[in-house]
Design a protein around this motif. Structure first.
Motif, PDB file in Angstrom:
ATOM      1  N   ALA A  35      48.923 -39.627 -23.520  1.00 43.21           N
ATOM      2  CA  ALA A  35      47.631 -39.002 -23.221  1.00 43.21           C
ATOM      3  C   ALA A  35      47.554 -37.604 -23.832  1.00 43.21           C
ATOM      4  CB  ALA A  35      47.415 -38.930 -21.712  1.00 43.21           C
ATOM      5  N   ARG A  36      48.633 -36.850 -23.734  1.00 40.90           N
ATOM      6  CA  ARG A  36      48.650 -35.508 -24.339  1.00 40.90           C
ATOM      7  C   ARG A  36      48.438 -35.576 -25.838  1.00 40.90           C
ATOM      8  NH1 ARG A  36      53.807 -32.904 -21.063  1.00 40.90           N
ATOM      9  NH2 ARG A  36      52.618 -32.174 -19.280  1.00 40.90           N
ATOM     10  N   ALA A  37      49.105 -36.537 -26.479  1.00 47.08           N
ATOM     11  CA  ALA A  37      48.958 -36.688 -27.931  1.00 47.08           C
ATOM     12  C   ALA A  37      47.511 -37.041 -28.276  1.00 47.08           C
ATOM     13  CB  ALA A  37      49.903 -37.766 -28.454  1.00 47.08           C
ATOM     14  N   GLY A  38      46.901 -37.906 -27.497  1.00 53.95           N
ATOM     15  CA  GLY A  38      45.507 -38.261 -27.733  1.00 53.95           C
ATOM     16  C   GLY A  38      44.585 -37.073 -27.579  1.00 53.95           C
ATOM     17  N   LEU A  39      44.847 -36.248 -26.586  1.00 57.42           N
ATOM     18  CA  LEU A  39      44.025 -35.045 -26.386  1.00 57.42           C
ATOM     19  C   LEU A  39      44.212 -34.055 -27.531  1.00 57.42           C
ATOM     20  CD1 LEU A  39      44.479 -34.528 -22.555  1.00 57.42           C
ATOM     21  CD2 LEU A  39      42.387 -35.222 -23.746  1.00 57.42           C
ATOM     22  N   ARG A  40      45.461 -33.916 -28.004  1.00 62.61           N
ATOM     23  CA  ARG A  40      45.711 -33.026 -29.147  1.00 62.61           C
ATOM     24  C   ARG A  40      44.963 -33.525 -30.381  1.00 62.61           C
ATOM     25  NH1 ARG A  40      51.035 -32.760 -27.018  1.00 62.61           N
ATOM     26  NH2 ARG A  40      51.633 -34.534 -28.299  1.00 62.61           N
ATOM     27  N   ASP A  41      45.032 -34.835 -30.628  1.00 63.30           N
ATOM     28  CA  ASP A  41      44.327 -35.401 -31.786  1.00 63.30           C
ATOM     29  C   ASP A  41      42.827 -35.183 -31.661  1.00 63.30           C
ATOM     30  OD1 ASP A  41      46.775 -36.259 -32.710  1.00 63.30           O
ATOM     31  OD2 ASP A  41      46.475 -38.364 -32.152  1.00 63.30           O
ATOM     32  N   ARG A  42      42.297 -35.385 -30.466  1.00 66.03           N
ATOM     33  CA  ARG A  42      40.862 -35.204 -30.239  1.00 66.03           C
ATOM     34  C   ARG A  42      40.462 -33.745 -30.482  1.00 66.03           C
ATOM     35  NH1 ARG A  42      37.931 -36.542 -24.508  1.00 66.03           N
ATOM     36  NH2 ARG A  42      36.076 -35.375 -24.930  1.00 66.03           N
ATOM     37  N   GLU A  43      41.293 -32.823 -29.997  1.00 64.20           N
ATOM     38  CA  GLU A  43      40.995 -31.401 -30.194  1.00 64.20           C
ATOM     39  C   GLU A  43      41.006 -31.051 -31.683  1.00 64.20           C
ATOM     40  OE1 GLU A  43      39.919 -27.583 -29.356  1.00 64.20           O
ATOM     41  OE2 GLU A  43      39.982 -29.264 -27.976  1.00 64.20           O
ATOM     42  N   LEU A  44      41.948 -31.602 -32.434  1.00 70.22           N
ATOM     43  CA  LEU A  44      41.991 -31.346 -33.875  1.00 70.22           C
ATOM     44  C   LEU A  44      40.742 -31.875 -34.563  1.00 70.22           C
ATOM     45  CD1 LEU A  44      45.738 -32.116 -34.667  1.00 70.22           C
ATOM     46  CD2 LEU A  44      44.619 -29.883 -34.647  1.00 70.22           C
ATOM     47  N   LEU A  45      40.288 -33.057 -34.162  1.00 68.26           N
ATOM     48  CA  LEU A  45      39.067 -33.609 -34.756  1.00 68.26           C
ATOM     49  C   LEU A  45      37.863 -32.741 -34.450  1.00 68.26           C
ATOM     50  CD1 LEU A  45      39.504 -37.423 -34.054  1.00 68.26           C
ATOM     51  CD2 LEU A  45      39.575 -36.283 -36.279  1.00 68.26           C
ATOM     52  N   ILE A  46      37.771 -32.254 -33.232  1.00 68.81           N
ATOM     53  CA  ILE A  46      36.643 -31.403 -32.845  1.00 68.81           C
ATOM     54  C   ILE A  46      36.649 -30.107 -33.655  1.00 68.81           C
ATOM     55  CG2 ILE A  46      35.731 -29.997 -30.942  1.00 68.81           C
ATOM     56  CD1 ILE A  46      36.540 -32.325 -29.073  1.00 68.81           C
ATOM     57  N   GLN A  47      37.835 -29.545 -33.873  1.00 76.06           N
ATOM     58  CA  GLN A  47      37.936 -28.295 -34.631  1.00 76.06           C
ATOM     59  C   GLN A  47      37.496 -28.484 -36.080  1.00 76.06           C
ATOM     60  OE1 GLN A  47      41.937 -26.887 -34.180  1.00 76.06           O
ATOM     61  NE2 GLN A  47      41.669 -26.433 -32.005  1.00 76.06           N
ATOM     62  N   GLU A  48      37.634 -29.698 -36.599  1.00 75.58           N
ATOM     63  CA  GLU A  48      37.271 -29.961 -38.003  1.00 75.58           C
ATOM     64  C   GLU A  48      35.778 -30.180 -38.189  1.00 75.58           C
ATOM     65  OE1 GLU A  48      39.618 -33.274 -39.215  1.00 75.58           O
ATOM     66  OE2 GLU A  48      41.498 -32.180 -39.029  1.00 75.58           O
ATOM     67  N   LEU A  49      35.027 -30.412 -37.115  1.00 72.78           N
ATOM     68  CA  LEU A  49      33.601 -30.652 -37.225  1.00 72.78           C
ATOM     69  C   LEU A  49      32.868 -29.364 -37.597  1.00 72.78           C
ATOM     70  CD1 LEU A  49      33.001 -32.869 -34.073  1.00 72.78           C
ATOM     71  CD2 LEU A  49      33.051 -33.612 -36.459  1.00 72.78           C
TER      72      LEU A  49
END
Length: 56
Positions: free
Chosen positions: A35-49
């Motif tokens: 779950a932590r890894a998924g949240l980190r990946d999601r945060e990285l995607l949001i930062q790239e928008l």
């Protein structure tokens, strides 16, 4: 304030519930890490928008 997760995972009541549900701390920690890894990946995607533009 909530207790840290590592404290909850060693709490006797938590361990009893895990035993009842046939879970081990290792299995639960694996899910936590996933779950932590998924949240980190999601945060990285949001930062790239690109930033949102306001409508006039």
């Amino acid at each position: 304030m909530e207790p840290p997760l590592h404290e909850l995972m060693t709490d006797e009541v938590t361990l009893a519930v895990m035993r009842r549900d046939r879970l081990s701390p290792d299995v639960v920690w694996a899910h936590v890490e996933r779950a932590r890894a998924g949240l980190r990946d999601r945060e990285l995607l949001i930062q790239e928008l690109p930033p949102l533009r306001k409508c006039a």
